[in-house]
Design an enzyme around this catalytic site. Structure first.
Site, PDB file in Angstrom:
ATOM      1  N   ASP A 199      11.556 -13.651 -67.446  1.00 18.83           N
ATOM      2  CA  ASP A 199      11.801 -15.092 -67.300  1.00 18.83           C
ATOM      3  C   ASP A 199      11.600 -15.812 -68.631  1.00 18.83           C
ATOM      4  O   ASP A 199      10.769 -15.412 -69.447  1.00 18.83           O
ATOM      5  CB  ASP A 199      10.838 -15.663 -66.238  1.00 18.83           C
ATOM      6  CG  ASP A 199      11.243 -17.056 -65.794  1.00 18.83           C
ATOM      7  OD1 ASP A 199      12.407 -17.441 -66.018  1.00 18.83           O
ATOM      8  OD2 ASP A 199      10.393 -17.767 -65.248  1.00 18.83           O
ATOM      9  N   ASN A 235      21.147 -16.606 -58.763  1.00 19.01           N
ATOM     10  CA  ASN A 235      21.740 -16.890 -60.084  1.00 19.01           C
ATOM     11  C   ASN A 235      23.254 -17.097 -60.009  1.00 19.01           C
ATOM     12  O   ASN A 235      23.854 -17.663 -60.922  1.00 19.01           O
ATOM     13  CB  ASN A 235      21.435 -15.771 -61.093  1.00 19.01           C
ATOM     14  CG  ASN A 235      19.996 -15.728 -61.550  1.00 19.01           C
ATOM     15  OD1 ASN A 235      19.497 -14.684 -61.971  1.00 19.01           O
ATOM     16  ND2 ASN A 235      19.293 -16.854 -61.475  1.00 19.01           N
TER      17      ASN A 235
HETATM   18  C1  FPP Z   1      15.590 -15.612 -66.513  1.00 19.01           C
HETATM   19  O1  FPP Z   1      15.520 -16.583 -67.531  1.00 19.01           O
HETATM   20  C2  FPP Z   1      16.443 -14.513 -66.938  1.00 19.01           C
HETATM   21  C3  FPP Z   1      17.664 -14.230 -66.395  1.00 19.01           C
HETATM   22  C4  FPP Z   1      18.235 -15.027 -65.286  1.00 19.01           C
HETATM   23  C5  FPP Z   1      18.518 -13.141 -66.891  1.00 19.01           C
HETATM   24  C6  FPP Z   1      17.831 -11.946 -67.478  1.00 19.01           C
HETATM   25  C7  FPP Z   1      18.796 -11.282 -68.391  1.00 19.01           C
HETATM   26  C8  FPP Z   1      18.503 -10.667 -69.558  1.00 19.01           C
HETATM   27  C9  FPP Z   1      17.141 -10.430 -70.007  1.00 19.01           C
HETATM   28  C10 FPP Z   1      19.582 -10.184 -70.489  1.00 19.01           C
HETATM   29  C11 FPP Z   1      20.477  -9.181 -69.949  1.00 19.01           C
HETATM   30  C12 FPP Z   1      19.774  -7.974 -69.441  1.00 19.01           C
HETATM   31  C13 FPP Z   1      20.365  -6.802 -69.270  1.00 19.01           C
HETATM   32  C14 FPP Z   1      19.612  -5.689 -68.674  1.00 19.01           C
HETATM   33  C15 FPP Z   1      21.737  -6.579 -69.687  1.00 19.01           C
HETATM   34  P1  FPP Z   1      15.954 -18.079 -67.204  1.00 19.01           P
HETATM   35  O2  FPP Z   1      17.373 -18.236 -67.639  1.00 19.01           O
HETATM   36  O3  FPP Z   1      15.687 -18.408 -65.768  1.00 19.01           O
HETATM   37  O4  FPP Z   1      14.986 -18.858 -68.161  1.00 19.01           O
HETATM   38  P2  FPP Z   1      14.371 -20.319 -67.931  1.00 19.01           P
HETATM   39  O5  FPP Z   1      13.446 -20.223 -66.743  1.00 19.01           O
HETATM   40  O6  FPP Z   1      13.634 -20.558 -69.215  1.00 19.01           O
HETATM   41  O7  FPP Z   1      15.521 -21.254 -67.733  1.00 19.01           O
END
Ligand code: FPP
Length: 247
Positions: A24, A72
């Site tokens: 996250d 998502n």
């Molecule tokens: C949460 O951060 C993260 C995600 C929704 C996506 C996770 C993806 C990756 C780490 C990259 C791709 C991974 C692979 C394995 C190809 P958020 O966007 O909710 O962050 P925030 O809470 O700060 O808005």
């Protein structure tokens, strides 16, 4: 068991068999730098490599990463396209190295809404790495713990309706056999980054007795050192599984 690594304290204690991570903070990482959110996800891909390396180094057998939740799909289309693009890029660019390292990759979740190109790339990485014995890497994509449980309940209900199963026979093992994670042990350690104290619909059945470590760092800043900190924290825990302390 003591495991010595360069430049940091030794890990002294049991190594978790299965580590799960809620990655996250990508969006906040990007926002802090006045970058678009997808740049945070791109940087987060590097942290995925750090986590895999660290897990392999200390002999973790199963590593499960929450890469994309069912919820998502409700994000802006631009961000969804960026995340699917990154998943495809990851599957194509890391395939040979993960195969060479004997890491078996599985993509777990409802892949039906995924675009055909990304689906093909994830099918290829699963096929290429099948049978790897060093570590199993689960990427949870289009995954929701509640949906997973509902799916399992529906599967078992169909079997009851067909007369194959008596409801009284349904037990935990049978339910586990109908989850995406069938055949895997429950996580011993859950790491969540960005300082949030939430499960966020992740592995609701499987986390029943999992030790939880909350790391304050945003996912793109997650390094091997943070991974080892989490394992050290785990090694200080006394796991009782609902029982009383021995002695
Ligand atoms: C949460 O951060 C993260 C995600 C929704 C996506 C996770 C993806 C990756 C780490 C990259 C791709 C991974 C692979 C394995 C190809 P958020 O966007 O909710 O962050 P925030 O809470 O700060 O808005």
């Amino acid at each position: 068991m003591t495991t010595q690594r360069n430049g940091s304290l030794p890990l002294d204690g049991p190594i978790p068999h299965h580590v799960a991570i809620i990655m996250d903070g990508n969006g906040r990482w990007a926002c802090d730098r006045d970058l678009p959110r997808h740049e945070g996800h791109r940087e987060g891909m590097k942290a995925v490599r750090h986590a895999i390396e660290a897990a392999m180094e200390i002999g973790v057998e199963y590593l499960t990463l929450f890469a994309f939740s069912t919820e998502n799909w409700n994000r802006p289309e631009e961000e969804i396209l960026a995340l699917m693009g990154l998943l495809k890029l990851y599957a194509e660019s890391e395939r040979d190295e993960l195969k060479e390292k004997e890491i078996e990759v599985r993509i777990l979740g409802d892949l039906a809404p995924m675009d055909p190109d990304t689906r093909e790339a994830v099918e290829e990485i699963q096929e290429a790495t099948r049978g790897g014995t060093a570590m199993r890497l689960n990427l949870m994509v289009s995954y929701s713990g509640r949906e997973e449980l509902l799916g399992a309940v529906r599967t078992l209900a169909h079997r009851v309706r067909r007369g194959e199963l008596d409801p009284e026979q349904i037990d935990g093992t049978m339910l586990e056999g109908a989850l995406h994670t069938r055949g895997l042990p429950d996580p011993d350690l859950l790491i969540r980054t960005s300082g949030e104290f939430r499960i966020s619909n992740f592995m609701l059945w499987q986390l029943a007795y999992t030790e939880i470590h909350i790391s304050p760092v945003l996912w793109p800043d997650f390094t091997r050192s943070e991974f080892f900190d989490a394992v050290r924290d785990y090694q200080r825990r006394e796991r009782r599984f609902g029982r009383v302390t021995a002695g």
